[in-house]
Design an enzyme around this catalytic site. Structure first.
Site: not given
Ligand code: SF4
Length: 404
Positions: A66, A186, A188, A256, A323-324
């Site tokens: 991504c 996680h 994040e 996310t 990896s979620s």
């Molecule tokens: S939040 Fe995570 S999965 Fe979504 S664009 Fe950003 S890096 Fe990629």
């Protein structure tokens, strides 16, 4: 920062480096060699399918790296080039892909936390060191400590993650408790939660799924809190969180990379519970929701839903086991066809044995006779947002090597 002015670095006002060093061309060949796949590009150019020897490979229309992962990898490679003689650290995995993290280890990066850490202590960081922050972002406390040390900080946090932070901070400022659909361990979500608690008196509660949300909704509806409930959520709630006090004004957000349909359902469950308890007028004032699933996650999930309208004979979902977003892709395919989540090519041991992680499971298993000998056979493929195309290509090549 040591010698920072003389180095002419692209430092933002807050002291972090978020832009590249103008070395994109210098790293382009290396990245191509490591992560690009000609075979995957050919399949993409051929309307996402390829038939050979009775095997039909079908690729999801959105898969793999991504924008956030691209940026994180570019910046970490550029950083190595820019600081060839400095000690380089990563606070944790840059993204959830083993091949990418191993490569960074080979390039001399040392990890401070997580499965690649080798006993490096934060206290060993010196002002002249360079520390790269991963795509998931880091906890505010850790950032404050690194700033205090005065080392060079290269921040690869994805803009979509920053978007979630802004949302929960707004909830916090306005006196709303954040209910975050995510995994409390996680990276994040850990970082997101730290953005809530930097506001004095603000609180959060992380819910993993609808079952957990239902327990929280029960408290909202009835006001009854059991000791067991408080115990079960102790790691998923902010320090000092009280179920009987901190659920009167709620803002919902999500990690996310969660399953978007589930996130929407969770927000609606909470809203409905508030209406049941306090009425619609109160809920309109005291409930907020904002879908913070990132575009990349959404597009990959949508592509898989489209693919499952005509499911293949089996599905290979490729991505790190932690990896979620990859895990959620498996949840979407598993009801439709046999699904094998693998992180790299070596998991495809032979045509009769594959090591993989079943959807929602914690441990790897080996499944036998996973690749039916019948032809024609259609194999579906997708990959999480942190998976290099090169891994997908090598997996296709391995399957082909058994069928020639
Ligand atoms: S939040 Fe995570 S999965 Fe979504 S664009 Fe950003 S890096 Fe990629």
């Amino acid at each position: 920062m040591t010698g920072i002015d003389s180095q002419n670095l692209p430092i933002s006002k807050d002291g972090l480096i978020r832009r590249g060093f103008g070395l994109k061309d210098a790293i382009a060949d290396e990245l191509d060699e490591l992560y690009v796949s000609d075979i995957v590009q050919r399949i993409r150019d051929n309307d996402y399918q390829w038939e050979v020897n009775g095997l039909r490979f079908r690729l999801a229309r959105e898969f793999g790296f991504c924008y956030g992962v691209d940026k994180a990898i570019d910046l970490s490679f550029e950083t190595r080039r820019r600081f060839p003689d400095r000690r380089l650290f990563l606070t944790n995995e840059i993204i959830h892909n083993p091949r990418v993290n191993h490569r960074l280890l080979e390039m001399g990066y040392q990890f401070l936390q997580g499965q690649y850490a080798a006993g490096n202590e934060l206290d060993s960081i010196r002002p002249e060191d360079v520390v790269v922050l991963p795509a998931f972002g880091i906890e505010q406390r850790l950032l404050a400590r690194l700033r205090q040390i005065g080392c060079i900080l290269v921040d690869t946090t994805c803009g979509s993650v920053v978007h979630v932070w802004k949302r929960v901070e707004r909830y916090a400022r306005e006196g709303f408790t954040s209910i975050i659909h995510g995994k409390w361990r996680h990276e994040e979500t850990v970082a997101t939660c730290s953005h809530v608690t930097q506001h004095p008196g603000a609180h959060y509660l992380v819910v993993f799924d609808k079952a957990e949300t239902e327990r929280v909704c029960d408290v909202i509806r009835t006001g009854r809190v059991s000791e067991q409930l408080a115990r079960d959520f102790v790691s998923a709630a902010s320090p000092g969180f009280r179920f009987d006090q901190h659920l009167s004004r709620i803002g919902v957000a999500n990690q996310t990379t969660m399953l978007s349909s589930e996130s929407l359902e969770i927000a609606e469950m909470v809203r409905q519970a508030m209406i049941d308890r306090h009425g619609a007028a109160y809920a309109a004032e005291n409930f907020r929701s904002f879908d913070t699933i990132c575009n990349a996650t959404q597009e990959r999930q949508d592509a898989i839903k489209e693919m499952m309208r005509q499911p293949p004979d089996l599905m290979l979902v490729i991505g790190g086991f932690n990896s979620s977003n990859t895990g959620h892709l498996c949840e979407l395919t598993a009801p439709h066809c046999p699904t094998y989540h693998v992180d790299d090519v070596q998991r495809l041991i032979s045509p009769t044995a594959i090591e993989h992680k079943p959807p929602m499971a914690h441990d790897l298993v080996v499944t036998h006779d996973w690749l039916p000998p019948r032809r024609p056979l259609e194999i579906g493929l997708t990959a999480g947002a942190s998976t290099p195309n090169r891994v997908i290509g090598e997996i296709i090549e391995r399957i082909l090597s058994w069928s020639s």
